[in-house]
Design a protein around this motif. Structure first.
Motif, PDB file in Angstrom:
ATOM      1  N   TRP A  47      51.856   7.549  25.159  1.00 27.33           N
ATOM      2  CA  TRP A  47      52.332   8.881  24.772  1.00 27.33           C
ATOM      3  C   TRP A  47      51.450   9.967  25.392  1.00 27.33           C
ATOM      4  O   TRP A  47      50.233   9.889  25.341  1.00 27.33           O
ATOM      5  N   ASN A  48      52.065  10.942  26.018  1.00 24.11           N
ATOM      6  CA  ASN A  48      51.400  12.080  26.653  1.00 24.11           C
ATOM      7  C   ASN A  48      50.638  11.677  27.919  1.00 24.11           C
ATOM      8  O   ASN A  48      49.887  12.480  28.478  1.00 24.11           O
ATOM      9  N   GLY A  49      50.831  10.441  28.383  1.00 20.29           N
ATOM     10  CA  GLY A  49      50.189  10.010  29.623  1.00 20.29           C
ATOM     11  C   GLY A  49      50.995  10.451  30.832  1.00 20.29           C
ATOM     12  O   GLY A  49      52.090  11.009  30.729  1.00 20.29           O
ATOM     13  N   SER A  50      50.439  10.210  32.012  1.00 21.39           N
ATOM     14  CA  SER A  50      51.098  10.611  33.264  1.00 21.39           C
ATOM     15  C   SER A  50      51.500   9.386  34.063  1.00 21.39           C
ATOM     16  O   SER A  50      50.913   8.302  33.919  1.00 21.39           O
ATOM     17  N   ASN A  92      53.718  14.513  34.278  1.00 17.01           N
ATOM     18  CA  ASN A  92      52.367  14.701  33.745  1.00 17.01           C
ATOM     19  C   ASN A  92      52.252  14.370  32.264  1.00 17.01           C
ATOM     20  O   ASN A  92      51.182  13.940  31.817  1.00 17.01           O
ATOM     21  N   HIS A  93      53.310  14.547  31.509  1.00 20.47           N
ATOM     22  CA  HIS A  93      53.236  14.320  30.057  1.00 20.47           C
ATOM     23  C   HIS A  93      54.459  13.502  29.636  1.00 20.47           C
ATOM     24  O   HIS A  93      55.560  14.022  29.537  1.00 20.47           O
ATOM     25  N   ASP A  95      56.876  11.629  27.187  1.00 23.62           N
ATOM     26  CA  ASP A  95      57.298  11.711  25.788  1.00 23.62           C
ATOM     27  C   ASP A  95      58.711  11.160  25.676  1.00 23.62           C
ATOM     28  O   ASP A  95      59.233  10.549  26.613  1.00 23.62           O
ATOM     29  N   THR A  98      61.183  12.435  28.456  1.00 18.09           N
ATOM     30  CA  THR A  98      61.026  11.981  29.833  1.00 18.09           C
ATOM     31  C   THR A  98      61.177  10.470  29.978  1.00 18.09           C
ATOM     32  O   THR A  98      61.265   9.959  31.097  1.00 18.09           O
ATOM     33  N   VAL A 123      57.853   4.963  27.052  1.00 21.56           N
ATOM     34  CA  VAL A 123      56.726   5.644  26.435  1.00 21.56           C
ATOM     35  C   VAL A 123      56.333   4.863  25.183  1.00 21.56           C
ATOM     36  O   VAL A 123      57.190   4.389  24.427  1.00 21.56           O
TER      37      VAL A 123
END
Length: 294
Positions: A47-50, A92-93, A95, A98, A123
């Motif tokens: 989560w919130n990774g790229s 980039n983020h 969630d 995406t 995710v």
């Protein structure tokens, strides 16, 4: 197929675009190589990774397009302009918005290529982690089967996935909704590694739980090799004992013959000594006898 309407691609944002490329793009006709889509470092992203999505086309490709699949259609996510063999798209983020199924295509010679195969971006971390365990030990021999269980005491998942770095992700559906069973095998040395599992719901296939505890499996042939070495040592020792026994037997059989030959070698010496003594004795008596007759 009929060409599409004229589409303008601009560098910059309207109304301050500094360069626009107008091109009538026709539908793909199947003559171009199908692009290859991939994700690095992985298609399973916290989560919130790229994540970086790569779309490989040809050196003559001047336009790349990244798309996310939605039911029976797709939505354009981003475009890359410029002649390049591989285009990079970065999220980039990560969630729930995406996560999903992506594909890409490239433009060349006024036509589009066919779309790539679908890339599933997942995710993780939306739900609490499950627990990964094994019924047997964590060390196995080649050819054996390994049973793993992914379970959750609180969440009612209807899908479970097992994965390891560099390996394929396996999915299982369980009616019990609390655990997923995985059987690996017959295993070989390539099955060694660290495994984790995830729980998720079939209604949201690209949103998974946090990863479970890591479980390391080791597939080894050491024990088998040790037994083989021991067997060779035993055979070698048995061979040495056999050689010694044969040597002793041979010595016992040849011993009397050797002694007999030695006795035969001594006899000529004794015969020669007697002859020599007889000769000396005769030589001494002859003058005496001669004197007696004179």
């Amino acid at each position: 197929m009929a060409p599409r309407d004229t589409t303008f691609f601009c560098l910059g944002e309207y109304p301050n675009a500094v360069l626009c490329l107008g091109q009538r793009i026709q539908a793909q006709d199947g003559n171009f190589p199908i692009p290859i889509i991939s994700a690095t470092p992985s298609s399973v992203i916290p989560w919130n990774g790229s994540v970086k999505i790569l779309c490989q086309g040809t050196l003559a490709s001047y336009l790349y397009q990244l798309e996310i699949l939605e039911n029976l259609t797709y939505r354009v996510v981003e475009k890359k302009l410029g002649f390049q063999e591989v285009a990079e798209f970065v999220i980039n983020h990560m969630d729930t918005n995406t996560a999903g199924r992506y594909q890409c295509r490239y433009g060349r010679e006024h036509r589009w290529s066919a779309p790539s195969a679908a890339l599933e971006l997942v995710v993780t971390g939306l739900y609490d982690k499950p627990f990964l365990s094994t019924d047997g030990g964590q060390v196995a021999m080649p050819g054996e089967n390994i049973s793993l269980r992914c379970s959750s005491a609180h969440m009612s998942f209807d899908r479970f996935s097992l994965s390891r770095p560099g390996g394929a992700t396996l999915s299982r559906h369980r009616d019990a909704r609390l655990q997923g069973d995985f059987t690996l095998g017959p295993v070989n040395l390539s099955f060694s590694g660290v495994y984790t599992c995830y729980g998720w719901h079939s209604g949201r296939p690209y949103v998974w739980s946090a990863p479970s505890n890591a479980l390391e499996l080791v597939v080894t042939g050491t024990t088998s090799q040790d037994h083989t070495t021991e067997n060779w040592i035993r055979l070698g020792m048995a061979g040495l004992v056999l050689i010694v026994l044969l040597a002793i037997l041979a010595e016992n059989q040849l011993g009397p013959q050797v002694l007999h030959q030695k006795d035969q070698q001594d006899l000529p010496d004794l015969s020669w000594s007697r002859q020599e003594s007889q000769t000396e004795w005769t030589f001494r008596l002859t003058p005496k006898d001669h004197q007696g007759y004179s």
